[in-house]
Design a protein around this motif. Structure first.
Motif, PDB file in Angstrom:
ATOM      1  N   GLY A  62      91.597   0.498 -85.805  1.00 53.75           N
ATOM      2  CA  GLY A  62      90.595   0.944 -84.839  1.00 53.75           C
ATOM      3  C   GLY A  62      90.601   2.441 -84.604  1.00 53.75           C
ATOM      4  N   ASP A  92      89.666  -7.725 -88.808  1.00 55.29           N
ATOM      5  CA  ASP A  92      88.296  -7.430 -88.385  1.00 55.29           C
ATOM      6  C   ASP A  92      87.312  -8.418 -89.030  1.00 55.29           C
ATOM      7  OD1 ASP A  92      86.018  -6.243 -87.435  1.00 55.29           O
ATOM      8  OD2 ASP A  92      86.084  -4.532 -88.801  1.00 55.29           O
ATOM      9  N   ASP A 123      88.373  -0.834 -90.749  1.00 56.47           N
ATOM     10  CA  ASP A 123      89.476  -0.077 -90.154  1.00 56.47           C
ATOM     11  C   ASP A 123      90.159   0.794 -91.196  1.00 56.47           C
ATOM     12  OD1 ASP A 123      89.122  -0.939 -87.573  1.00 56.47           O
ATOM     13  OD2 ASP A 123      90.616  -2.524 -87.674  1.00 56.47           O
ATOM     14  N   GLU A 136      88.120 -12.051 -84.423  1.00 53.35           N
ATOM     15  CA  GLU A 136      88.468 -10.814 -83.727  1.00 53.35           C
ATOM     16  C   GLU A 136      87.324 -10.277 -82.896  1.00 53.35           C
ATOM     17  OE1 GLU A 136      88.131  -6.462 -83.448  1.00 53.35           O
ATOM     18  OE2 GLU A 136      87.112  -7.717 -84.935  1.00 53.35           O
ATOM     19  N   SER A 137      86.118 -10.308 -83.420  1.00 60.00           N
ATOM     20  CA  SER A 137      84.973  -9.741 -82.716  1.00 60.00           C
ATOM     21  C   SER A 137      84.537 -10.582 -81.529  1.00 60.00           C
ATOM     22  CB  SER A 137      83.801  -9.563 -83.685  1.00 60.00           C
ATOM     23  OG  SER A 137      83.384 -10.820 -84.210  1.00 60.00           O
ATOM     24  N   THR A 184      93.708  -7.083 -80.640  1.00 60.49           N
ATOM     25  CA  THR A 184      92.900  -7.199 -81.859  1.00 60.49           C
ATOM     26  C   THR A 184      93.199  -6.143 -82.921  1.00 60.49           C
ATOM     27  OG1 THR A 184      91.120  -5.990 -80.733  1.00 60.49           O
ATOM     28  CG2 THR A 184      91.008  -8.395 -80.694  1.00 60.49           C
ATOM     29  N   SER A 185      94.018  -5.138 -82.605  1.00 64.14           N
ATOM     30  CA  SER A 185      94.383  -4.135 -83.619  1.00 64.14           C
ATOM     31  C   SER A 185      95.884  -4.034 -83.830  1.00 64.14           C
ATOM     32  CB  SER A 185      93.842  -2.750 -83.237  1.00 64.14           C
ATOM     33  OG  SER A 185      92.444  -2.689 -83.360  1.00 64.14           O
TER      34      SER A 185
END
Length: 334
Positions: free
Chosen positions: A23, A48, A67, A156-157, A201-202
């Motif tokens: 990210g 992602d 990413d 993830e989104s 998420t990252s």
């Protein structure tokens, strides 16, 4: 210590660092670190599933390139126009609108070479990347979250959009194999830096890859956590700095980091109000609670504000260099 003094001190061997995350946060930090006399390896999340990355992942059965593309650009040493072209996103065209040119170039090289990591390496040469960029895993992984009400959110989104509080995140498959080169880089590193970036998420998707946390624990490197400046809606609402550490340790076990670098500056009220509209708050630097996790705390004004708040990458880089300097001196004297 100035950059010239660092160059002189590390004339014989530049410190090796591994930066783990994804990210915007990781990219911002790397723009500062690439100015230092360092051998940099960036290990980047492959969870992602949104936008151009998600479409390429579905269509071509490849790890998401987004990413990784941003990290490559952050570490690149090329003309601004080429960077602009690499980051260009198409606005029109059936099937093309929404795609990023850099993502398409990585996808094309993956098809040509037959290997995602090799594609990243070849394109890194084209845009003169200072360092090495590696995916945490080449496995096709999906990030899932179990919410506090027991429901499972897949993707993830989708996790930050659920409107629910996250209990834990996990991968499918549960323990994807790591990239061997990433594990080797960690074992040889003088410093391992995790964060800043989206906590669930990252950052965590990298640490949940099989053997990744174990490799970090066993490495002799100086292990540093860079905390976020602002909370993230749907992920870390109202989290303090120690809450970030607590969540990581709940997922992978305690006592991973030796140092935590946190911001202790409060932005002007007008800026706080701008972020409050987006449901974001300043991450409170609760230093005593961080110390209870066994971390030495480095607290400083890490704010940089233009149109948005970002970490001051140059100031963070200097703190990292000082810690590496101390660790390497200890090794030499020992």
């Amino acid at each position: 210590m100035s950059n010239h003094e660092y160059q002189t001190k590390y004339k014989e061997r530049r410190p090796r660092i591994v930066c783990i995350g994804g990210g915007t946060g990781l990219s911002v930090m790397l723009r500062g670190l690439k100015k230092m006399p360092l051998d940099i390896t960036a290990v980047v999340t492959v969870a992602d599933d949104g936008g151009s990355s998600g479409r390429l992942r579905t269509d071509l059965r490849m790890p998401p390139p987004g990413d990784i593309r941003n990290v490559m650009v952050a570490l690149s040493d090329t003309e601004p126009l080429l960077e602009e072209v690499f980051q260009y996103r198409f606005e029109n065209g059936e099937g093309l609108a929404g795609h990023n040119l850099g993502n398409l170039m990585i996808a094309a090289l993956k098809e040509i070479t037959g290997d995602f990591t090799q594609a990243v390496k070849e394109l890194s040469k084209v845009i003169a990347v200072r360092g090495e960029v590696l995916p945490a895993s080449e496995q096709d992984v999906v990030l899932l979250a179990e919410m506090t009400d027991g429901t499972i959110v897949r993707g993830e989104s989708q996790i930050p959009k659920s409107g629910k509080k996250i209990q834990r995140v996990f991968l499918d498959p549960l323990k994807p194999p790591p990239l061997d080169e990433a594990i080797k880089a960690i074992a040889c590193a003088d410093g391992i830096i995790i964060g800043p970036g989206s906590l669930y998420t990252s950052i965590l998707p990298n640490l949940l890859v099989s053997d990744m946390t174990e490799a970090i624990r066993s490495a002799p490197a100086c292990k540093i956590f860079i905390c976020n400046i602002m909370t993230q809606p749907g992920e870390t609402d109202f989290y303090t700095a120690s809450d970030h550490l607590r969540v990581i340790y709940e997922h992978i076990g305690e006592r991973l980091f030796e140092y935590a670098v946190i911001n202790n500056e409060v932005p002007p009220l007008s800026i706080q109000q701008q972020y409050a509209i987006r449901k974001q708050q300043l991450v409170i630097p609760d230093i005593e609670r961080i110390q209870q996790y066994g971390c030495h705390v480095i607290a400083d004004n890490l704010l940089l504000y233009h149109s948005v708040l970002r970490h001051n990458a140059d100031r963070i880089s200097r703190h990292i260099m000082e810690l590496l300097h101390q660790r390497m001196d200890q090794r030499q004297s020992g």
